[in-house]
Design a protein around this motif. Sequence first.
Motif, PDB file in Angstrom:
ATOM      1  N   LEU A 141       0.812  -1.220   0.000  1.00  0.00           N
ATOM      2  CA  LEU A 141       0.000   0.000   0.000  1.00  0.00           C
ATOM      3  C   LEU A 141       0.845   1.270   0.000  1.00  0.00           C
ATOM      4  CD1 LEU A 141      -3.125  -0.681   2.223  1.00  0.00           C
ATOM      5  CD2 LEU A 141      -3.091   0.167  -0.107  1.00  0.00           C
ATOM      6  N   TYR A 142       2.084   1.155   0.498  1.00  0.00           N
ATOM      7  CA  TYR A 142       2.962   2.328   0.521  1.00  0.00           C
ATOM      8  C   TYR A 142       3.194   2.883  -0.883  1.00  0.00           C
ATOM      9  CZ  TYR A 142       6.645  -0.645  -1.272  1.00  0.00           C
ATOM     10  OH  TYR A 142       7.369  -1.475  -2.079  1.00  0.00           O
ATOM     11  N   GLU A 143       2.974   2.030  -1.902  1.00  0.00           N
ATOM     12  CA  GLU A 143       3.201   2.474  -3.284  1.00  0.00           C
ATOM     13  C   GLU A 143       2.262   3.600  -3.696  1.00  0.00           C
ATOM     14  OE1 GLU A 143       4.853  -1.740  -5.138  1.00  0.00           O
ATOM     15  OE2 GLU A 143       2.874  -1.042  -5.692  1.00  0.00           O
ATOM     16  N   LEU A 144       1.149   3.738  -2.950  1.00  0.00           N
ATOM     17  CA  LEU A 144       0.261   4.864  -3.228  1.00  0.00           C
ATOM     18  C   LEU A 144       0.995   6.186  -3.033  1.00  0.00           C
ATOM     19  CD1 LEU A 144      -3.090   3.776  -1.580  1.00  0.00           C
ATOM     20  CD2 LEU A 144      -2.736   4.314  -3.972  1.00  0.00           C
ATOM     21  N   VAL A 145       2.018   6.173  -2.179  1.00  0.00           N
ATOM     22  CA  VAL A 145       2.807   7.377  -1.947  1.00  0.00           C
ATOM     23  C   VAL A 145       4.033   7.394  -2.853  1.00  0.00           C
ATOM     24  CG1 VAL A 145       4.084   8.690  -0.218  1.00  0.00           C
ATOM     25  CG2 VAL A 145       2.000   7.464   0.426  1.00  0.00           C
TER      26      VAL A 145
ATOM     27  N   CYS B 139      -7.950   0.161 -18.204  1.00  0.00           N
ATOM     28  CA  CYS B 139      -7.320  -0.460 -17.037  1.00  0.00           C
ATOM     29  C   CYS B 139      -6.084   0.312 -16.598  1.00  0.00           C
ATOM     30  CB  CYS B 139      -6.964  -1.903 -17.351  1.00  0.00           C
ATOM     31  SG  CYS B 139      -5.914  -2.082 -18.805  1.00  0.00           S
ATOM     32  N   MET B 140      -5.377   0.867 -17.591  1.00  0.00           N
ATOM     33  CA  MET B 140      -4.129   1.557 -17.268  1.00  0.00           C
ATOM     34  C   MET B 140      -4.400   2.847 -16.499  1.00  0.00           C
ATOM     35  SD  MET B 140      -1.134   2.675 -19.867  1.00  0.00           S
ATOM     36  CE  MET B 140      -1.974   4.097 -20.512  1.00  0.00           C
ATOM     37  N   TYR B 141      -5.480   3.533 -16.866  1.00  0.00           N
ATOM     38  CA  TYR B 141      -5.749   4.821 -16.233  1.00  0.00           C
ATOM     39  C   TYR B 141      -6.190   4.662 -14.782  1.00  0.00           C
ATOM     40  CZ  TYR B 141      -5.464   6.564 -20.982  1.00  0.00           C
ATOM     41  OH  TYR B 141      -5.026   6.877 -22.239  1.00  0.00           O
ATOM     42  N   VAL B 142      -6.820   3.534 -14.436  1.00  0.00           N
ATOM     43  CA  VAL B 142      -7.382   3.424 -13.089  1.00  0.00           C
ATOM     44  C   VAL B 142      -6.450   2.745 -12.091  1.00  0.00           C
ATOM     45  CG1 VAL B 142      -9.743   3.418 -13.954  1.00  0.00           C
ATOM     46  CG2 VAL B 142      -8.577   1.255 -13.556  1.00  0.00           C
ATOM     47  N   CYS B 143      -5.329   2.188 -12.550  1.00  0.00           N
ATOM     48  CA  CYS B 143      -4.432   1.512 -11.602  1.00  0.00           C
ATOM     49  C   CYS B 143      -3.848   2.532 -10.641  1.00  0.00           C
ATOM     50  CB  CYS B 143      -3.304   0.798 -12.327  1.00  0.00           C
ATOM     51  SG  CYS B 143      -2.162   0.044 -11.156  1.00  0.00           S
ATOM     52  N   PRO B 144      -4.100   2.372  -9.326  1.00  0.00           N
ATOM     53  CA  PRO B 144      -3.657   3.415  -8.397  1.00  0.00           C
ATOM     54  C   PRO B 144      -2.143   3.559  -8.320  1.00  0.00           C
ATOM     55  CG  PRO B 144      -4.559   1.538  -7.209  1.00  0.00           C
ATOM     56  CD  PRO B 144      -4.849   1.304  -8.656  1.00  0.00           C
ATOM     57  N   VAL B 145      -1.387   2.516  -8.657  1.00  0.00           N
ATOM     58  CA  VAL B 145       0.064   2.605  -8.506  1.00  0.00           C
ATOM     59  C   VAL B 145       0.786   2.485  -9.844  1.00  0.00           C
ATOM     60  CG1 VAL B 145       0.037   1.767  -6.135  1.00  0.00           C
ATOM     61  CG2 VAL B 145       0.257   0.134  -7.999  1.00  0.00           C
ATOM     62  N   GLY B 146       0.058   2.586 -10.921  1.00  0.00           N
ATOM     63  CA  GLY B 146       0.695   2.516 -12.228  1.00  0.00           C
ATOM     64  C   GLY B 146       1.355   1.178 -12.510  1.00  0.00           C
ATOM     65  N   ALA B 147       0.768   0.102 -11.966  1.00  0.00           N
ATOM     66  CA  ALA B 147       1.347  -1.221 -12.217  1.00  0.00           C
ATOM     67  C   ALA B 147       0.981  -1.738 -13.600  1.00  0.00           C
ATOM     68  CB  ALA B 147       0.886  -2.218 -11.155  1.00  0.00           C
ATOM     69  N   ASP B 159       2.897  -5.142 -14.185  1.00  0.00           N
ATOM     70  CA  ASP B 159       4.084  -5.407 -13.386  1.00  0.00           C
ATOM     71  C   ASP B 159       3.608  -6.077 -12.089  1.00  0.00           C
ATOM     72  OD1 ASP B 159       6.346  -5.463 -11.939  1.00  0.00           O
ATOM     73  OD2 ASP B 159       6.842  -3.337 -12.154  1.00  0.00           O
ATOM     74  N   VAL B 160       3.681  -7.425 -12.054  1.00  0.00           N
ATOM     75  CA  VAL B 160       3.121  -8.129 -10.888  1.00  0.00           C
ATOM     76  C   VAL B 160       3.923  -7.850  -9.625  1.00  0.00           C
ATOM     77  CG1 VAL B 160       1.953  -9.987 -12.107  1.00  0.00           C
ATOM     78  CG2 VAL B 160       4.356 -10.249 -11.492  1.00  0.00           C
ATOM     79  N   ASP B 161       5.120  -7.317  -9.770  1.00  0.00           N
ATOM     80  CA  ASP B 161       5.895  -6.985  -8.579  1.00  0.00           C
ATOM     81  C   ASP B 161       5.488  -5.629  -7.994  1.00  0.00           C
ATOM     82  OD1 ASP B 161       7.319  -9.336  -8.518  1.00  0.00           O
ATOM     83  OD2 ASP B 161       8.784  -8.609  -9.973  1.00  0.00           O
ATOM     84  N   ALA B 162       4.608  -4.918  -8.693  1.00  0.00           N
ATOM     85  CA  ALA B 162       4.132  -3.635  -8.173  1.00  0.00           C
ATOM     86  C   ALA B 162       2.648  -3.671  -7.858  1.00  0.00           C
ATOM     87  CB  ALA B 162       4.413  -2.527  -9.189  1.00  0.00           C
ATOM     88  N   CYS B 163       1.932  -4.643  -8.417  1.00  0.00           N
ATOM     89  CA  CYS B 163       0.464  -4.689  -8.285  1.00  0.00           C
ATOM     90  C   CYS B 163       0.070  -4.769  -6.814  1.00  0.00           C
ATOM     91  CB  CYS B 163      -0.063  -5.902  -9.047  1.00  0.00           C
ATOM     92  SG  CYS B 163      -1.819  -6.177  -8.845  1.00  0.00           S
ATOM     93  N   VAL B 164      -0.834  -3.838  -6.386  1.00  0.00           N
ATOM     94  CA  VAL B 164      -1.322  -3.883  -5.002  1.00  0.00           C
ATOM     95  C   VAL B 164      -2.568  -4.744  -4.870  1.00  0.00           C
ATOM     96  CG1 VAL B 164      -0.412  -1.703  -4.170  1.00  0.00           C
ATOM     97  CG2 VAL B 164      -2.605  -1.744  -5.316  1.00  0.00           C
TER      98      VAL B 164
END
Lengths: 674, 290
Positions: A141-145, B139-147, B159-164
């Motif tokens: 969740l920290y990735e949100l920041v 899907c790309m626009y709504v990803c909160p962390v740009g995964a 990027d499964v290593d970034a997906c929350v």
Amino acid sequence: MTTQALTTQAMKTLAVTAEATSTSARAASLGPFGKPSRLWWLTILALSLVVLTGIGAWVVQLRGGMGVAGYSDQAFWAIYIADVVTFIGVSYGGAVVSAILRLTGATWRAPLTRLAEGTAVVTVLIGAALIIPHIGNPIRLYELVTRPNLSAPVFWDFVAVMTYTFGSIVFFALPLVPDMAILHKGHKEALGSRRVTLYARVSRGWVGAPAQRRVLAGALGLVSIMIIPLAVSVHSVLAWAFATTSRPWWHESIWAPQFVVAALYSGVALVILVIAGFRRGYHLEALIHPRHFVRLGFILATLSATYIYLTFADLLPGSYVADRGTAAMFTELLVGRLAIWFWLFAVVGGLLPLLLVALPWTRNVWGMVIAAILVVPMMWLKRILMVVGPATYDTMTGIFGRYHFTWVPVAITLAATAAIPLLLMLLFRVVPLLSIDEIEEIEQMQEVNDLERNAARRRQTGSGESGADDDRLVGAKGKAHRVAGATGVLALVALMGLLAVGSAHPAQAATPHSGGTTSAPAVTITGIEAGGLMQLTATLTSPHGKPLPNAQVAFLFSTTEFGAQARFVPLGSATTDKAGIARLTLGGDADHLYQPTAKGPQQFVATYTAPGAQPVTASTTVTVTAARSAYTPAPAKPLASIGNVLVIALFSIVAAIWLTLGTQIWRVRRVCQS
Amino acid sequence: MKPTTDLEVPAGLPPEVAQEVGKFLSRRNLLATAGVAAAAGALTMVSYRDEAQAATMSPAAKATTMAKVAKGAKVPAHAWCMVIDLRHCDGCEVCTQSCQQRHGLRDEQTWIKVFGMTDAAGGTFHMPRPCMMCEDAPCMYVCPVGATIRTNEGLVLVDVDACVGSRACMAACPYEARYFNWTDPLPPKRMPMPATPQMPVPQKGTVGKCVFCADRLPQGELPACVAGCPMGVLYIGDLVTDIAVNGPGNTVVLSEFLRDNDAVRYKEELGTNPRVYYILGHGQNLGGVA
């Protein structure tokens, strides 16, 4: 008319008890600080057990994955996000009671504000925490920041919730300064050493001087103005997380305002419940009257009517036009599998509370508490319908998937619910239950008003007062699996076989055949670039060396893009003329769209197959100088370019809000120190 | 074909993007000297987002790129797409099985799924649905962390290593093309390798989707489904080089093939600009399935 009469009545009631309340407000606030009763401990223990069970369930979910909570690809969002919406929603009740009533000068709010604001802070924190079980990978969740995506509604949810939480805490904390000063000054012995330290620190320098009061009132006024749009933003952005997708029923412009009203509606209901609970538990009957419940009931009724209206307005246009997805969704909701739940909400969560407030004989503490008890879970049910309905709708097949609750999310939801009274009970062990200063201030105002009004009334007439309502007290109370193994192996074998066949059989079999049979015709090919276009010329000669007219020559080019072994791509064919020459201009007419796409050497092939004979081919390599990409990107969306401006504007607004909120704390601190 | 998840501007970016970033940085400096520290913090993120957007070819960046393209600037070497010739699909689902085999997926994780469809006349046909690789991928626009990222070759990857695991992408995808790892993935059947966006490895609590076998394309190999399809229904294509090829080895000029067969895109009305083209053969009703 009725409201007016009630307002005067309430003022009277307040005025009558004015002298009594000033001392009872202090005494009532000190009440929870004494030695807790056995009931208090039992309640805390029971609530803690429920919360711990929820945490245990969350650990189970962490280990097993979200599948243990009944989630599947058919129901990717379900109970947790509905919980988030519900809990963050109910926190708006605090804002309405404190901020809106403060701004409209409704003085009767005074004994309710602390409880309402406390509820707001506690529920928004629980609501924010519920995002954790909703997320598949909460450790990230920290990735949100650290790596936010600024076009994502969920990121702005996070920003809005954080800002609103900060605002609620400031709104809760600022009025504590005078209250803690009063208690620290006059009732040190009742506080205990830890609270004395805390209260001394918070209220340091507060003497209630006019300058201090002016600054505090100014700060609170500003924060109460800010907290209203902040809450609107939170509930709107939550709605937009749904509405910015193209799913039926989610993609509705009414969702944001509907979420805001839903939040207010359920929030006021929760405030009624909290007030009823604390009123009974800590015997605040002298301060919180049935009047308060009836007034909150009126607000509840207004919001109930508004919410029923918005629900109708939400469903009508979609049902009327009824494009496939929306029609399926609303059919399911209104007459299908979800209908029983929807109509349960409509009757029990919408009409019944309205009725309880509207009918005179239920317009009392009991009636209001029952209305509130109905509203809170029914609004949760409505959120479940709003989330699970569209989430389970398969936009490819038009079929609804299933979602079944398991014990895990139920335990977590119950834990979150139990956490509200638990945290409130603990919170009001630390801070005063009532906003003493506000109550006393309003009492002083009331006394002056009351004297004037009594004098005026005596001058006019001595008409009898209508009987007040009785002061009865109330307590708040799962698929078939395919045979993968054997079929998989067989399919793999078949696949490998096909691959082998495929690769052993290059397209068009355009390997040059030279020599061998002398009876075969001969073909030659040349390519030149002229006027930016590639012109391919093939010359066909018969085995006797004469030009071969009226023969179809096929042209191809070779590519190694899909494998080191060259593939030949047909470009079309041309008929030879009398001289045995066939010409093809790439991009020259509407039937031949291909043009070289890369500069550098490119191989072209001409092939001729005489009837009943082996094909003959020739190839040439031309150095391409005029290449063009065949690809044209899709045009940019018309409003895409304003995204950056919007982001900068939003960040500026958020920064300004945080700065302003922080400044209010600093202002009050500074005036205390001077 | 490099992953574009880095925070730094990738080296191969067009110069106009660097210019844009520079613009933001200079504005930030201006504000910093004015003493608005909080706003500057926000602007850092804005400029970071610009880099990320530029790296993933957002519409804005694309517009500037296209302006340069008109002047003869560098364009992406490939623009991958798929053509699905429904005339030949018999619904055998070998594509699905090849894909699941290659990516270690569960039975219900059908990155390419074959839907049984009914046309307006009541006839049935089969419709394989991979990821549509939308140019404006919701899907790309709504990803909160740009995964979810989009390569400059037009592949929408995760990027499964970034997906929350927010599943906002699953909500946004109009084609239901995303599948979540609700439980522990199947034990690996082959030698485990580090996950890349091009060749993801299922990971509990993250989302997965069709990647067009992005790791194979640079080698000139065909995606598993394309190679597997015994009917030659699936074509992998390149819009830049104007070539498409199917499993049995039929190679065509893409633009002519699409035009001659009246290819359509699914749910065109949503404006997602999908890069999967369908060739209808029997009057199948593809549109309007919302």
